[in-house]
Enzyme design. Structure first.
Site, PDB file in Angstrom:
ATOM      1  N   GLY A  12      61.952  35.376  79.003  1.00  0.00           N
ATOM      2  CA  GLY A  12      62.113  36.718  78.460  1.00  0.00           C
ATOM      3  C   GLY A  12      61.887  36.873  76.967  1.00  0.00           C
ATOM      4  CB  THR A  13      60.028  35.027  74.309  1.00  0.00           C
ATOM      5  OG1 THR A  13      58.706  34.923  74.835  1.00  0.00           O
ATOM      6  CG2 THR A  13      60.785  33.726  74.518  1.00  0.00           C
ATOM      7  CG  ASN A  14      56.035  38.607  76.002  1.00  0.00           C
ATOM      8  OD1 ASN A  14      55.392  39.048  75.058  1.00  0.00           O
ATOM      9  ND2 ASN A  14      55.714  37.491  76.640  1.00  0.00           N
ATOM     10  CG  MET A  91      56.283  34.176  86.515  1.00  0.00           C
ATOM     11  SD  MET A  91      54.721  34.183  85.596  1.00  0.00           S
ATOM     12  CE  MET A  91      55.268  33.492  84.026  1.00  0.00           C
ATOM     13  CB  ILE A  93      51.376  39.837  93.721  1.00  0.00           C
ATOM     14  CG1 ILE A  93      50.844  38.405  93.622  1.00  0.00           C
ATOM     15  CG2 ILE A  93      50.260  40.860  93.869  1.00  0.00           C
ATOM     16  CD1 ILE A  93      49.888  38.165  92.487  1.00  0.00           C
ATOM     17  CG  ASN A 108      50.538  41.455  83.256  1.00  0.00           C
ATOM     18  OD1 ASN A 108      51.684  41.009  83.184  1.00  0.00           O
ATOM     19  ND2 ASN A 108      49.487  40.691  83.500  1.00  0.00           N
ATOM     20  CG  HIS A 110      46.979  36.992  81.598  1.00  0.00           C
ATOM     21  ND1 HIS A 110      47.587  36.472  82.729  1.00  0.00           N
ATOM     22  CD2 HIS A 110      45.956  36.164  81.300  1.00  0.00           C
ATOM     23  CE1 HIS A 110      46.936  35.380  83.100  1.00  0.00           C
ATOM     24  NE2 HIS A 110      45.941  35.169  82.244  1.00  0.00           N
TER      25      HIS A 110
END
Ligand code: GAR
Length: 198
Positions: A12-14, A91, A93, A108, A110
């Site tokens: 969860g750093t983002n 992680m 779909i 998202n 990436h």
């Protein structure tokens, strides 16, 4: 006020970058209304709880049936009144029910220069290993819209990051994450600004 829902699976750093940007005013007129995790043990959940952000855990363990899982997540997102859904290290779909319901409002982050090193199986450290195996001299981070494919939606922001001699997947991941955090916040800021204007 832009209401964000953030989908996570791991550290969860983002998510933390978004929390920090809301708290320090970089993301004005923005509130994180819900964090959804595919795993009950994700450290991202601790980060959310520390901020009193409501959390919802909806992975295979809680909802083995894919349709029931999609329904539960969709219900939680609608219940929270989410305007924008951010996949931040998610992680799983995203099922078509959700990409359709939130078309143009689901993004998202990436950890590569899409269209390179993305798609099914390219997530987390796998991406950085693939970049190193391919002998790339640069990698990067991409924020893109989520459509029904895997990492196929239109790019919103992309920034290059050098691959350095002697890099491991870990050292490259750490360098790319710094850029991820910045461009993810910038992408969300643009949504908040657009909402203010319309
Ligand atoms: C990030 O590098 C993110 O881009 C990646 O997982 C990491 C999660 O880190 N996402 C994917 O690979 C999705 N295909 P975080 O949990 O610390 O934000």
């Amino acid at each position: 006020m832009l209401k964000l829902a953030v989908l996570v699976s791991g550290g969860g750093t983002n998510l933390q970058a978004l929390i920090d940007a809301v708290n320090d005013g970089t993301l004005a007129r923005t509130r994180i209304v819900l964090v959804v995790s595919s795993r009950g043990d994700a450290h991202a959940l601790t980060r959310a709880r520390e901020q009193d952000i409501p959390v919802f855990v909806a992975g295979r363990a809680q909802y083995p049936d894919a349709a029931a899982r999609a329904d539960a997540i969709g219900g939680a997102l609608r219940g929270a009144g989410a305007d924008l859904v951010v996949l931040a290290g998610y992680m799983s779909i995203v099922p078509p029910e959700l990409t359709q319901a939130f078309a143009g409002r689901i993004i998202n982050i990436h950890p590569s220069l899409i269209p390179k090193h993305c798609g099914l199986g390219f997530y987390g450290k796998n991406v950085h290993r693939a970049v190193l195996d391919a002998g790339e001299t640069e990698s990067g981070a991409t924020v893109h819209f989520v459509d029904e494919g895997v990492d196929t939606g239109p790019v919103i922001l992309q920034e290059k990051v050098p691959v350095l001699p002697g890099d491991s997947a870990d050292s490259l991941a750490a360098r790319v994450l710094v850029t991820e955090h910045r461009i993810l916040v910038e992408a969300v800021r643009r949504f908040a600004d657009a909402e203010r204007i319309t």
